[in-house]
Design an enzyme around this catalytic site. Structure first.
Site, PDB file in Angstrom:
ATOM      1  N   TYR A   1       0.877  -1.175   0.000  1.00 38.94           N
ATOM      2  CA  TYR A   1       0.000   0.000   0.000  1.00 38.94           C
ATOM      3  C   TYR A   1       0.916   1.228   0.000  1.00 38.94           C
ATOM      4  CZ  TYR A   1      -4.044  -2.894   1.349  1.00 38.94           C
ATOM      5  OH  TYR A   1      -5.074  -3.820   1.380  1.00 38.94           O
TER       6      TYR A   1
ATOM      7  N   PRO B   1     -12.432   0.011  -1.017  1.00 36.53           N
ATOM      8  CA  PRO B   1     -11.702  -1.263  -0.985  1.00 36.53           C
ATOM      9  C   PRO B   1     -10.328  -1.204  -0.306  1.00 36.53           C
ATOM     10  CG  PRO B   1     -11.801  -0.401  -3.214  1.00 36.53           C
ATOM     11  CD  PRO B   1     -12.641   0.485  -2.373  1.00 36.53           C
TER      12      PRO B   1
ATOM     13  N   TYR C   1      -7.199  -5.384   9.952  1.00 37.11           N
ATOM     14  CA  TYR C   1      -7.018  -5.918   8.598  1.00 37.11           C
ATOM     15  C   TYR C   1      -7.315  -7.422   8.553  1.00 37.11           C
ATOM     16  CZ  TYR C   1      -5.096  -6.033   3.859  1.00 37.11           C
ATOM     17  OH  TYR C   1      -4.954  -6.147   2.488  1.00 37.11           O
TER      18      TYR C   1
HETATM   19  P1  FAS Z   1     -22.397  -8.237  -5.358  1.00 40.79           P
HETATM   20  O1  FAS Z   1     -22.539  -6.859  -5.931  1.00 40.79           O
HETATM   21  O2  FAS Z   1     -21.120  -8.983  -5.542  1.00 40.79           O
HETATM   22  O3  FAS Z   1     -23.549  -9.186  -5.966  1.00 40.79           O
HETATM   23  C1  FAS Z   1     -24.852  -8.709  -6.176  1.00 40.79           C
HETATM   24  C2  FAS Z   1     -25.452  -9.514  -7.311  1.00 40.79           C
HETATM   25  O4  FAS Z   1     -26.828  -9.141  -7.455  1.00 40.79           O
HETATM   26  C3  FAS Z   1     -24.765  -9.218  -8.640  1.00 40.79           C
HETATM   27  O5  FAS Z   1     -24.373 -10.425  -9.266  1.00 40.79           O
HETATM   28  C4  FAS Z   1     -25.847  -8.496  -9.440  1.00 40.79           C
HETATM   29  O6  FAS Z   1     -25.770  -8.787 -10.840  1.00 40.79           O
HETATM   30  C5  FAS Z   1     -27.121  -9.067  -8.835  1.00 40.79           C
HETATM   31  N1  FAS Z   1     -28.297  -8.211  -9.000  1.00 40.79           N
HETATM   32  C6  FAS Z   1     -28.355  -6.860  -8.876  1.00 40.79           C
HETATM   33  N2  FAS Z   1     -29.612  -6.422  -9.131  1.00 40.79           N
HETATM   34  C7  FAS Z   1     -30.360  -7.536  -9.415  1.00 40.79           C
HETATM   35  C8  FAS Z   1     -31.721  -7.746  -9.768  1.00 40.79           C
HETATM   36  N3  FAS Z   1     -32.558  -6.724  -9.879  1.00 40.79           N
HETATM   37  N4  FAS Z   1     -32.148  -9.007 -10.000  1.00 40.79           N
HETATM   38  C9  FAS Z   1     -31.290 -10.059  -9.886  1.00 40.79           C
HETATM   39  N5  FAS Z   1     -29.981  -9.928  -9.562  1.00 40.79           N
HETATM   40  C10 FAS Z   1     -29.530  -8.671  -9.337  1.00 40.79           C
HETATM   41  N6  FAS Z   1     -13.996  -5.518  -2.015  1.00 40.79           N
HETATM   42  C11 FAS Z   1     -12.788  -5.807  -1.503  1.00 40.79           C
HETATM   43  O7  FAS Z   1     -12.712  -6.285  -0.369  1.00 40.79           O
HETATM   44  N7  FAS Z   1     -11.639  -5.555  -2.248  1.00 40.79           N
HETATM   45  C12 FAS Z   1     -11.691  -5.046  -3.523  1.00 40.79           C
HETATM   46  O8  FAS Z   1     -10.678  -4.831  -4.166  1.00 40.79           O
HETATM   47  C13 FAS Z   1     -12.935  -4.757  -4.098  1.00 40.79           C
HETATM   48  N8  FAS Z   1     -13.029  -4.299  -5.384  1.00 40.79           N
HETATM   49  C14 FAS Z   1     -14.285  -4.013  -5.907  1.00 40.79           C
HETATM   50  C15 FAS Z   1     -14.452  -3.549  -7.231  1.00 40.79           C
HETATM   51  C16 FAS Z   1     -15.718  -3.224  -7.739  1.00 40.79           C
HETATM   52  C17 FAS Z   1     -15.870  -2.712  -9.167  1.00 40.79           C
HETATM   53  C18 FAS Z   1     -16.861  -3.360  -6.924  1.00 40.79           C
HETATM   54  C19 FAS Z   1     -18.239  -2.975  -7.444  1.00 40.79           C
HETATM   55  C20 FAS Z   1     -16.715  -3.853  -5.628  1.00 40.79           C
HETATM   56  C21 FAS Z   1     -15.429  -4.195  -5.119  1.00 40.79           C
HETATM   57  N9  FAS Z   1     -15.268  -4.714  -3.829  1.00 40.79           N
HETATM   58  C22 FAS Z   1     -14.069  -4.998  -3.289  1.00 40.79           C
HETATM   59  C23 FAS Z   1     -16.396  -4.992  -3.023  1.00 40.79           C
HETATM   60  C24 FAS Z   1     -16.982  -6.298  -3.509  1.00 40.79           C
HETATM   61  O9  FAS Z   1     -16.054  -7.318  -3.388  1.00 40.79           O
HETATM   62  C25 FAS Z   1     -18.257  -6.487  -2.742  1.00 40.79           C
HETATM   63  O10 FAS Z   1     -18.072  -6.235  -1.361  1.00 40.79           O
HETATM   64  C26 FAS Z   1     -18.853  -7.867  -2.912  1.00 40.79           C
HETATM   65  O11 FAS Z   1     -19.020  -8.102  -4.282  1.00 40.79           O
HETATM   66  C27 FAS Z   1     -20.168  -7.914  -2.147  1.00 40.79           C
HETATM   67  O12 FAS Z   1     -20.820  -9.071  -2.476  1.00 40.79           O
HETATM   68  P2  FAS Z   1     -22.418  -9.084  -2.595  1.00 40.79           P
HETATM   69  O13 FAS Z   1     -22.988  -8.407  -1.426  1.00 40.79           O
HETATM   70  O14 FAS Z   1     -22.774 -10.489  -2.898  1.00 40.79           O
HETATM   71  O15 FAS Z   1     -22.776  -8.116  -3.821  1.00 40.79           O
HETATM   72  C1  PHB Z   2      -7.246  -7.064  -4.452  1.00 42.88           C
HETATM   73  O1  PHB Z   2      -6.382  -7.957  -4.484  1.00 42.88           O
HETATM   74  O2  PHB Z   2      -8.088  -6.922  -5.367  1.00 42.88           O
HETATM   75  C2  PHB Z   2      -7.284  -6.118  -3.279  1.00 42.88           C
HETATM   76  C3  PHB Z   2      -6.496  -6.394  -2.173  1.00 42.88           C
HETATM   77  C4  PHB Z   2      -6.545  -5.524  -1.082  1.00 42.88           C
HETATM   78  C5  PHB Z   2      -7.343  -4.397  -1.135  1.00 42.88           C
HETATM   79  C6  PHB Z   2      -8.139  -4.133  -2.254  1.00 42.88           C
HETATM   80  C7  PHB Z   2      -8.098  -5.003  -3.338  1.00 42.88           C
HETATM   81  O3  PHB Z   2      -7.364  -3.540  -0.083  1.00 42.88           O
END
Ligand code: FAS
Ligand code: PHB
Length: 397
Positions: free
Chosen positions: A208, A299, A390
């Site tokens: 980081y 994130p 963490y």
């Molecule tokens: P999700 O968003 O994963 O899943 C929700 C699901 O519901 C999706 O598949 C969607 O298509 C579906 N859905 C939505 N509306 C619907 C409807 N009307 N009908 C049917 N289905 C529908 N977290 C980290 O810890 N580290 C990271 O680096 C990180 N990077 C991320 C990058 C991005 C671009 C995003 C958006 C999030 C990131 N996150 C990260 C957070 C991510 O990991 C989320 O915390 C995690 O996906 C949460 O999981 P769910 O709650 O299952 O939601």
């Molecule tokens: C990743 O590996 O995608 C990652 C790891 C640590 C973070 C965010 C993203 O804090």
């Protein structure tokens, strides 16, 4: 005249095939509880969506106890700490020494693949590519989940409860009547540009990096694939970032005498917005919200995925009791989750504001950040607090 919908029943309707919905479906099945899970994207899309990379100690244990950690135990990479880089130096925070715990690098894409495979192997009802998802009757004992399946058939599923696991942009949280929900939100004046690169990581553990030009993170997916992020403006267009510009910026932000950042072909890239968001209560009648549907963290603290898994570990037990006539855990669900959610929301905000260079930061802001970073890397108490959060605090149940 449209055909009448196919009317069926299940115990729990689940919206969303992300980690929350899929794990909930599995945990309920282990308790002998039927569910129908509907997802509006394809299986391929859900499995390929680049997101989180780090599992807390407690999440690994949760997946292991649910019989879902076969590949995770073979392919996951256990990490005993992270590096913080700032002011020309790189410092290791040793989680093992400070807390006796570790984290595991195992991408969310792999968690989702493992969960989908397990559910389909167990005959779970997963409906991908649905349209027109609706939830209704939430304040009755038999809420209804409506959707149109990929073949165009309308469905109306009468449930005993519905789990809104449909992420930040889903339809479930908005289904809670206005005025019954409180929302706390903070948008950050920056975003992340993330790349997946076909190049062995240049580090053994995550780096980081605080830098005057902006934050950068070196993560990884395997001994051959790197995952890297750099802070960009919140309205940045990915088209303005050809691969060579991305690598040049990463080289600048990670530069350290005697250390080299290896470059390689970029396999995937995208812009990730940064926000903190909490909504409460995480329940309305027979609708229970879990994961990103209820809360979002930046994130930087690697918490989003872990929070989602923790929510449904609590929800599975609450629904089991509720369906047997004991509502105590269901009534406590929201408060139970929110204690964990707020701790991880604060930690994610703290890591984010300590490491990112805000656009209008003044010299005082920067000195305060550097003072905090120096403190965390020289004080055992401060380093232990970062390590405790963490690796997961409070620990998942
Ligand atoms: P999700 O968003 O994963 O899943 C929700 C699901 O519901 C999706 O598949 C969607 O298509 C579906 N859905 C939505 N509306 C619907 C409807 N009307 N009908 C049917 N289905 C529908 N977290 C980290 O810890 N580290 C990271 O680096 C990180 N990077 C991320 C990058 C991005 C671009 C995003 C958006 C999030 C990131 N996150 C990260 C957070 C991510 O990991 C989320 O915390 C995690 O996906 C949460 O999981 P769910 O709650 O299952 O939601
Ligand atoms: C990743 O590996 O995608 C990652 C790891 C640590 C973070 C965010 C993203 O804090």
């Amino acid at each position: 005249m449209p055909a009448a919908p196919a009317r069926t029943r299940t115990q729990v309707g689940i919206v969303g095939a992300g980690p929350a919905g899929l794990l909930l479906s599995h945990l309920l099945a282990l308790r002998g509880i039927d569910s129908v899970l509907v997802e509006d994207r394809s299986r391929e899309h859900c499995e390929a969506r680049q997101r989180a990379g780090v599992l807390e100690d407690g999440s690994v244990t949760l997946l292991r106890e649910a019989g879902l950690a076969g590949r995770l135990d073979r392919e996951g990479l256990e990490h005993g700490g992270i590096y913080l880089q700032f002011a020309g130096g790189r410092h290791h925070i040793d989680f093992r020494k400070l807390t006796g715990r570790t984290v595991t690098v195992y991408a969310q894409t792999e968690v989702v693949k493992d969960l989908i495979e397990a559910r389909l192997a167990a005959g779970g009802q997963l409906e991908f590519d649905v349209t027109g998802t609706e939830v209704d009757g939430l304040d009755t004992a038999h809420p209804v989940l409506r959707y149109t399946s990929a073949d165009g058939t309308g469905h109306e599923v009468t449930c005993d409860a519905i789990a809104g696991c449909d992420g930040f942009h889903g339809i479930c949280r908005p289904a809670v009547p206005a005025g019954l929900m409180t929302v706390w939100e903070r948008e950050y004046p920056y975003a992340w540009l993330g790349i997946l690169a076909d190049v062995p990581p240049s580090t053994d553990e995550l780096i980081y990096a605080h830098h005057p030009d902006g934050f950068a993170l070196h993560s990884l997916r395997s001994p051959l694939v790197s995952r890297l992020y750099l802070q960009v403006a919140p309205d940045e267009e990915i088209s303005a970032w050809p691969d060579d510009r991305i690598w040049a910026e990463l080289q600048r932000r990670f530069a350290l005498p005697g250390w080299e950042l290896k470059e390689g072909p970029v396999l995937d890239k995208g812009i990730i917005p940064m926000r903190s968001f909490v909504s409460a209560p995480m329940r309305h009648g027979r609708l229970f919200l879990a994961g990103d549907a209820a809360h979002i963290v930046p994130p930087t603290g690697a918490k989003g995925l872990n929070l989602a898994l923790g929510d449904v570990a609590v929800l599975a037990g609450a629904l089991d009791d509720l369906l047997r006539g004991d509502a105590r855990l269901a009534d406590a669900y929201s408060d139970d989750c929110l204690e964990r959610v707020w701790r991880r929301t604060h930690f994610s905000w703290w890591m984010t504001t300590m490491l990112h260079t805000a656009p209008r930061a003044d010299p005082m802001d920067t000195e305060l950040q550097l003072a905090q970073l120096r403190y965390v890397t020289v004080s055992r108490a401060a380093a232990a607090s970062l390590a405790e959060n963490y690796t997961g605090y409070p620990p998942q149940r």
